[in-house]
Design a protein around this motif. Structure first.
Motif, PDB file in Angstrom:
ATOM      1  N   VAL A   1       0.354   3.361  -2.166  1.00  0.00           N
ATOM      2  CA  VAL A   1       1.493   2.674  -2.781  1.00  0.00           C
ATOM      3  C   VAL A   1       2.202   1.836  -1.721  1.00  0.00           C
ATOM      4  O   VAL A   1       2.589   2.345  -0.664  1.00  0.00           O
ATOM      5  CB  VAL A   1       2.465   3.691  -3.413  1.00  0.00           C
ATOM      6  CG1 VAL A   1       3.674   2.964  -4.019  1.00  0.00           C
ATOM      7  CG2 VAL A   1       1.762   4.524  -4.483  1.00  0.00           C
ATOM      8  N   LYS A   2       2.373   0.553  -1.983  1.00  0.00           N
ATOM      9  CA  LYS A   2       2.859  -0.376  -0.958  1.00  0.00           C
ATOM     10  C   LYS A   2       4.272  -0.053  -0.492  1.00  0.00           C
ATOM     11  O   LYS A   2       4.579  -0.110   0.703  1.00  0.00           O
ATOM     12  CB  LYS A   2       2.789  -1.813  -1.492  1.00  0.00           C
ATOM     13  CG  LYS A   2       3.078  -2.873  -0.445  1.00  0.00           C
ATOM     14  CD  LYS A   2       2.872  -4.274  -1.012  1.00  0.00           C
ATOM     15  CE  LYS A   2       3.136  -5.332   0.059  1.00  0.00           C
ATOM     16  NZ  LYS A   2       2.933  -6.702  -0.480  1.00  0.00           N
ATOM     17  N   ASP A   3       5.173   0.283  -1.417  1.00  0.00           N
ATOM     18  CA  ASP A   3       6.577   0.508  -1.056  1.00  0.00           C
ATOM     19  C   ASP A   3       6.778   1.805  -0.284  1.00  0.00           C
ATOM     20  O   ASP A   3       7.475   1.832   0.726  1.00  0.00           O
ATOM     21  CB  ASP A   3       7.451   0.521  -2.312  1.00  0.00           C
ATOM     22  CG  ASP A   3       7.590  -0.868  -2.926  1.00  0.00           C
ATOM     23  OD1 ASP A   3       7.316  -1.853  -2.213  1.00  0.00           O
ATOM     24  OD2 ASP A   3       7.957  -0.965  -4.107  1.00  0.00           O
ATOM     25  N   SER A   4       6.175   2.894  -0.763  1.00  0.00           N
ATOM     26  CA  SER A   4       6.419   4.212  -0.174  1.00  0.00           C
ATOM     27  C   SER A   4       5.344   4.647   0.804  1.00  0.00           C
ATOM     28  O   SER A   4       5.546   5.603   1.556  1.00  0.00           O
ATOM     29  CB  SER A   4       6.533   5.260  -1.291  1.00  0.00           C
ATOM     30  OG  SER A   4       5.304   5.335  -2.018  1.00  0.00           O
ATOM     31  N   LEU A   5       4.174   3.966   0.761  1.00  0.00           N
ATOM     32  CA  LEU A   5       3.004   4.323   1.568  1.00  0.00           C
ATOM     33  C   LEU A   5       2.486   5.719   1.260  1.00  0.00           C
ATOM     34  O   LEU A   5       1.882   6.381   2.098  1.00  0.00           O
ATOM     35  CB  LEU A   5       3.314   4.162   3.065  1.00  0.00           C
ATOM     36  CG  LEU A   5       3.682   2.727   3.493  1.00  0.00           C
ATOM     37  CD1 LEU A   5       4.022   2.676   4.964  1.00  0.00           C
ATOM     38  CD2 LEU A   5       2.532   1.765   3.175  1.00  0.00           C
ATOM     39  N   ILE A   6       2.720   6.157   0.020  1.00  0.00           N
ATOM     40  CA  ILE A   6       2.167   7.422  -0.461  1.00  0.00           C
ATOM     41  C   ILE A   6       0.759   7.151  -1.012  1.00  0.00           C
ATOM     42  O   ILE A   6       0.564   6.223  -1.789  1.00  0.00           O
ATOM     43  CB  ILE A   6       3.054   8.025  -1.569  1.00  0.00           C
ATOM     44  CG1 ILE A   6       4.407   8.455  -0.989  1.00  0.00           C
ATOM     45  CG2 ILE A   6       2.376   9.208  -2.248  1.00  0.00           C
ATOM     46  CD1 ILE A   6       5.400   8.910  -2.042  1.00  0.00           C
ATOM     47  N   PRO A   7      -0.235   7.951  -0.639  1.00  0.00           N
ATOM     48  CA  PRO A   7      -1.579   7.741  -1.185  1.00  0.00           C
ATOM     49  C   PRO A   7      -1.665   8.200  -2.637  1.00  0.00           C
ATOM     50  O   PRO A   7      -1.017   9.172  -3.026  1.00  0.00           O
ATOM     51  CB  PRO A   7      -2.461   8.613  -0.286  1.00  0.00           C
ATOM     52  CG  PRO A   7      -1.551   9.704   0.176  1.00  0.00           C
ATOM     53  CD  PRO A   7      -0.199   9.072   0.320  1.00  0.00           C
ATOM     54  N   PHE A   8      -2.462   7.479  -3.402  1.00  0.00           N
ATOM     55  CA  PHE A   8      -2.668   7.821  -4.811  1.00  0.00           C
ATOM     56  C   PHE A   8      -4.103   8.277  -5.084  1.00  0.00           C
ATOM     57  O   PHE A   8      -4.336   9.239  -5.810  1.00  0.00           O
ATOM     58  CB  PHE A   8      -2.338   6.615  -5.691  1.00  0.00           C
ATOM     59  CG  PHE A   8      -2.821   6.740  -7.112  1.00  0.00           C
ATOM     60  CD1 PHE A   8      -2.458   7.819  -7.905  1.00  0.00           C
ATOM     61  CD2 PHE A   8      -3.652   5.768  -7.664  1.00  0.00           C
ATOM     62  CE1 PHE A   8      -2.914   7.934  -9.223  1.00  0.00           C
ATOM     63  CE2 PHE A   8      -4.108   5.868  -8.970  1.00  0.00           C
ATOM     64  CZ  PHE A   8      -3.736   6.965  -9.752  1.00  0.00           C
ATOM     65  N   LYS A   9      -5.057   7.599  -4.463  1.00  0.00           N
ATOM     66  CA  LYS A   9      -6.464   7.919  -4.724  1.00  0.00           C
ATOM     67  C   LYS A   9      -7.286   7.674  -3.472  1.00  0.00           C
ATOM     68  O   LYS A   9      -7.036   6.720  -2.737  1.00  0.00           O
ATOM     69  CB  LYS A   9      -6.989   7.055  -5.881  1.00  0.00           C
ATOM     70  CG  LYS A   9      -8.440   7.267  -6.229  1.00  0.00           C
ATOM     71  CD  LYS A   9      -8.805   6.641  -7.573  1.00  0.00           C
ATOM     72  CE  LYS A   9      -8.565   5.162  -7.654  1.00  0.00           C
ATOM     73  NZ  LYS A   9      -8.997   4.594  -8.953  1.00  0.00           N
ATOM     74  N   ILE A  10      -8.252   8.564  -3.221  1.00  0.00           N
ATOM     75  CA  ILE A  10      -9.149   8.397  -2.080  1.00  0.00           C
ATOM     76  C   ILE A  10     -10.588   8.604  -2.564  1.00  0.00           C
ATOM     77  O   ILE A  10     -10.897   9.619  -3.184  1.00  0.00           O
ATOM     78  CB  ILE A  10      -8.829   9.400  -0.944  1.00  0.00           C
ATOM     79  CG1 ILE A  10      -7.364   9.285  -0.517  1.00  0.00           C
ATOM     80  CG2 ILE A  10      -9.749   9.154   0.246  1.00  0.00           C
ATOM     81  CD1 ILE A  10      -6.952  10.271   0.549  1.00  0.00           C
ATOM     82  N   LYS A  11     -11.439   7.623  -2.271  1.00  0.00           N
ATOM     83  CA  LYS A  11     -12.857   7.718  -2.610  1.00  0.00           C
ATOM     84  C   LYS A  11     -13.651   7.991  -1.336  1.00  0.00           C
ATOM     85  O   LYS A  11     -13.445   7.319  -0.324  1.00  0.00           O
ATOM     86  CB  LYS A  11     -13.343   6.423  -3.270  1.00  0.00           C
ATOM     87  CG  LYS A  11     -12.665   6.126  -4.606  1.00  0.00           C
ATOM     88  CD  LYS A  11     -13.229   4.849  -5.222  1.00  0.00           C
ATOM     89  CE  LYS A  11     -12.633   4.581  -6.593  1.00  0.00           C
ATOM     90  NZ  LYS A  11     -13.232   3.387  -7.226  1.00  0.00           N
TER      91      LYS A  11
END
Length: 254
Positions: free
Chosen positions: A178-188
């Motif tokens: 996520v660009k604003d928070s730099l929280i990851p959402f998905k990892i492949k």
């Protein structure tokens, strides 16, 4: 004219290398910030892990406690199930060791970073070492608008991180951040032969250990249909300090 053309080509190549290096640096900075959005630099946490397989009627459940100190290592103790209670794991200097007090030996066993952590879809490295920047070089593939189930429509960096060495758990990983928070959402996760083998979705974003962090990690297999493992952060506390002596093989077998 030929001399001018040669100088122009050399200048263009220099600029291209410079821009690429700058982009790589920015991507690795994003990757580094993403790591800190997952975990503090020093912490104590309790995790619950469930693994579901289509050929098994009940999920395998494990609860474990973890201490982590960036730049030093991690120390893990299994709390449940009863048959595994007391098993310990030490990650230090790129190596992972397991010690089972019930085995009747004082010698720990060295584990592969790529191998499954206690029969789950998470690798030993996934559980014991939350850092990617040590093992991967990143670049920004794109910025896309993606629907996050909790945050709504958000802009995300799509990072590609390629393994620096042959002993790393995966050949490359693609990370949605996520660009604003730099929280990851998905990892492949891709094998060294570049097959997509797993995908992790991170959810349960809440304030924990002093920051907004995902607290539920679901790992799905692309090699075994219907198989998945879920790790939930039961508790996490950011610590000011942990003694280095905790992260030693003597402490592991004590």
């Amino acid at each position: 004219m030929n001399r001018f053309l040669s100088v122009f080509i050399l200048f263009f190549m220099f600029c291209s290398v410079f821009v690429f290096a700058e982009d790589l640096s920015d991507a690795n900075s994003i990757l580094r910030s993403m790591e800190l959005s997952l975990n503090p630099k020093v912490y104590h946490a309790v995790f619950k892990m469930e693994s579901h397989y289509p050929d098994r009627p009940d999920p395998a459940v494990m609860v474990f406690e973890s201490w982590y100190k960036e730049g030093v290592g991690s120390f893990i103790v299994v709390l449940e199930p009863a048959r595994s209670k007391g098993m310990r794991f030490l990650q230090k200097e790129g190596s992972l060791w397991m010690y089972n007090p019930r085995a009747g030996s004082k010698r720990p066993v060295r584990l592969s970073a790529r191998a499954s952590f206690q029969g789950s879809l998470f690798s030993n490295h996934d559980v014991s070492d939350p850092q990617y920047t040590d093992d991967y070089d990143a670049k920004i593939m794109s910025v896309e608008r993606v629907e996050h189930p909790e945050l709504g429509i958000v802009d995300m960096y799509i990072l590609e991180a390629v393994a620096k060495r042959s002993d790393v758990a995966y050949g490359r990983v693609v990370i949605y951040v996520v660009k604003d928070s730099l929280i990851p959402f998905k990892i492949k996760y891709y094998s060294r032969s570049d097959f997509l083998i797993k995908e992790m979705i991170l959810s349960g974003v809440k304030d924990i250990a002093g920051a907004l962090r995902p607290t539920i990690y679901r790992m799905d297999s692309f090699e075994q249909e219907g198989a998945y493992s879920v790790v939930e952060v039961s508790s996490m506390e950011a610590l000011k300090e942990l003694g280095d002596e905790m992260f030693s093989r003597s402490a592991l077998t004590r």
